[in-house]
Write an enzyme that holds these catalytic residues in place. Structure first.
Site, PDB file in Angstrom:
ATOM      1  CB  CYS A 155     -22.458 -46.905  27.762  1.00 17.58           C
ATOM      2  SG  CYS A 155     -20.806 -46.962  27.005  1.00 17.58           S
ATOM      3  CE  LYS A 173     -19.554 -45.082  21.075  1.00 17.59           C
ATOM      4  NZ  LYS A 173     -19.621 -44.432  22.380  1.00 17.59           N
ATOM      5  NE  ARG A 193     -17.655 -48.779  25.733  1.00 18.42           N
ATOM      6  CZ  ARG A 193     -17.456 -48.725  27.055  1.00 18.42           C
ATOM      7  NH1 ARG A 193     -18.232 -49.397  27.882  1.00 18.42           N
ATOM      8  NH2 ARG A 193     -16.453 -48.005  27.532  1.00 18.42           N
ATOM      9  CD  GLU A 248     -29.385 -47.866  16.397  1.00 22.54           C
ATOM     10  OE1 GLU A 248     -29.889 -46.847  16.890  1.00 22.54           O
ATOM     11  OE2 GLU A 248     -29.212 -48.916  17.049  1.00 22.54           O
ATOM     12  CE  LYS A 277     -17.299 -42.622  19.204  1.00 21.12           C
ATOM     13  NZ  LYS A 277     -17.588 -41.997  20.490  1.00 21.12           N
TER      14      LYS A 277
HETATM   15  C1  PBG Z   1     -18.082 -43.469  25.331  1.00 19.30           C
HETATM   16  C2  PBG Z   1     -17.371 -42.944  24.145  1.00 19.30           C
HETATM   17  C3  PBG Z   1     -16.362 -43.595  23.461  1.00 19.30           C
HETATM   18  C4  PBG Z   1     -15.886 -42.712  22.504  1.00 19.30           C
HETATM   19  C5  PBG Z   1     -16.638 -41.549  22.600  1.00 19.30           C
HETATM   20  N1  PBG Z   1     -17.582 -41.723  23.611  1.00 19.30           N
HETATM   21  C6  PBG Z   1     -15.731 -44.899  23.705  1.00 19.30           C
HETATM   22  C7  PBG Z   1     -16.506 -46.119  23.760  1.00 19.30           C
HETATM   23  O1  PBG Z   1     -17.647 -46.213  23.324  1.00 19.30           O
HETATM   24  O2  PBG Z   1     -15.938 -47.076  24.288  1.00 19.30           O
HETATM   25  C8  PBG Z   1     -14.748 -42.975  21.583  1.00 19.30           C
HETATM   26  C9  PBG Z   1     -14.052 -41.780  21.040  1.00 19.30           C
HETATM   27  C10 PBG Z   1     -12.709 -42.039  20.487  1.00 19.30           C
HETATM   28  O3  PBG Z   1     -12.234 -43.176  20.391  1.00 19.30           O
HETATM   29  O4  PBG Z   1     -12.060 -41.051  20.099  1.00 19.30           O
HETATM   30  N2  PBG Z   1     -19.399 -43.447  25.331  1.00 19.30           N
END
Ligand code: PBG
Length: 326
Positions: free
Chosen positions: A130, A199, A221, A237, A252
């Site tokens: 990323c 996240k 990640r 965060e 998320k």
């Molecule tokens: C990437 C990103 C991800 C998702 C949204 N933006 C994947 C990741 O971090 O590997 C996941 C969304 C989903 O699983 O529906 N920056």
């Protein structure tokens, strides 16, 4: 008052009264539909691990966006898959890149639909991380500070193309501030930041990596996304992102993280969006395909649970379908 004077079933047993006293509900204005746009496509391509979802060509994204808007959804979250990837994700900030072109097309076809541009480099880098890579303590890792200017440039490119908001999903430290500064310096002070503040490094993202063609080529990640063991860290965060200028906080995954949604909402009292991610979608779709669950009922129950946990907004692959039925 106790039984028999008090009977909890009295309100439940009457269908009209039961609906009247419901504490939470779903409404189309709460729903955000993610859409994938892929530069090299000429026609829509199904995503195997996400039945019912597709990658769209730039030439077809506007029709799909119009369909989503007609179902009653008021916002889409846009992910781009470029034709060319390189080490620094050059295409993420190209003014004529896949996302700016898609935004322009959507804005023309459905001017009232809000377009939120996801901001990250993983779809644009050849290594799938990323951010841009560097060395620290003899290891190859994502260089946080070098990534900030790339993210800021990507946010400016999307905002210039007409994005109504930008949503950084990279989890670098300081990126909300860097993006805010760049937007403000570029006459884009009116563009809000929906920050993926919380996240987690989640295995629920598996199907998305097929959809966005963004799996990391090496490692994982966990060096930038959060440890699923933590919730105090979620508050730190969220506080950092709000200090740096975030307007909406995204959490998320969603389904297994209701406690985090509740804590963040109660602590900060700002608009919170829960992202019901690809793996959550795939689990429900797979069980339904086998006839093991009632698909529509489970979808509603999942989304309602996220609202009950405290989410104001729901980012969900079911948005258009559910909005159409509400
Ligand atoms: C990437 C990103 C991800 C998702 C949204 N933006 C994947 C990741 O971090 O590997 C996941 C969304 C989903 O699983 O529906 N920056």
């Amino acid at each position: 008052m106790a039984f028999p004077e008090h009977r909890a079933r009295r309100l439940r047993d009457h269908p009209v009264l039961r609906r009247m006293v419901a504490e939470t509900d779903l409404s189309p204005r709460r729903l955000i539909q993610p859409l994938f746009v892929k530069e090299t496509l000429t026609r829509p391509a199904p995503i195997a691990s996400m039945p019912g979802q597709r990658q769209w060509p730039v030439a077809g994204i506007a029709d799909e966006a119009r369909r989503v808007a007609e179902a009653g959804v008021q916002a889409v979250l846009l992910f781009g898959i470029p034709a060319e990837k390189d080490a620094v994700g050059t295409q993420a900030s190209a003014p004529d890149g896949v996302v700016p072109r898609a935004i322009a097309a959507i804005k023309q076809a459905a001017p009232d639909l809000a377009v939120i541009a996801d901001i990250c480099l993983c779809e644009y880098t050849d290594h799938g991380h990323c951010g841009v890579l560097g060395q620290a303590a003899g290891r190859t890792t994502v260089d946080n500070d070098a990534t900030l200017e790339r993210l800021a440039a990507a946010a400016v490119a999307s905002a210039r193309a007409g994005a109504d908001a930008v949503a950084p999903s990279d989890m670098m430290d300081g990126r909300v501030g860097a993006i805010r500064d760049a937007l403000d310096a570029g006459d884009l002070a009116h563009v809000p930041i929906f920050s993926y503040a919380v996240k987690y490094a989640s295995h629920f993202y598996g199907p998305f990596r097929d959809a966005a063609e963004s799996p990391p080529a090496f490692g994982d990640r966990r060096g930038y996304q959060m440890d699923p063991a933590n919730t105090d860290e979620a508050l730190r965060e969220a506080a950092d992102d709000l200090d740096e200028g975030a307007d909406v906080l995204i959490i998320k995954p969603a389904l297994a993280y209701g406690d985090v949604i509740r804590r963040v909402k109660e602590t900060f009292g700002v608009p919170v969006a829960a992202y019901s991610v690809s793996g959550e979608y795939a689990m429900v779709e797979a069980a339904a395909e086998r006839g093991w669950i009632d698909r529509e009922a489970v979808v509603r129950e999942v989304l309602l649970a996220l609202r009950r946990a405290g989410a104001d907004l729901l980012i969900t692959y079911w948005a258009a379908e559910v909005a159409g039925k509400l």
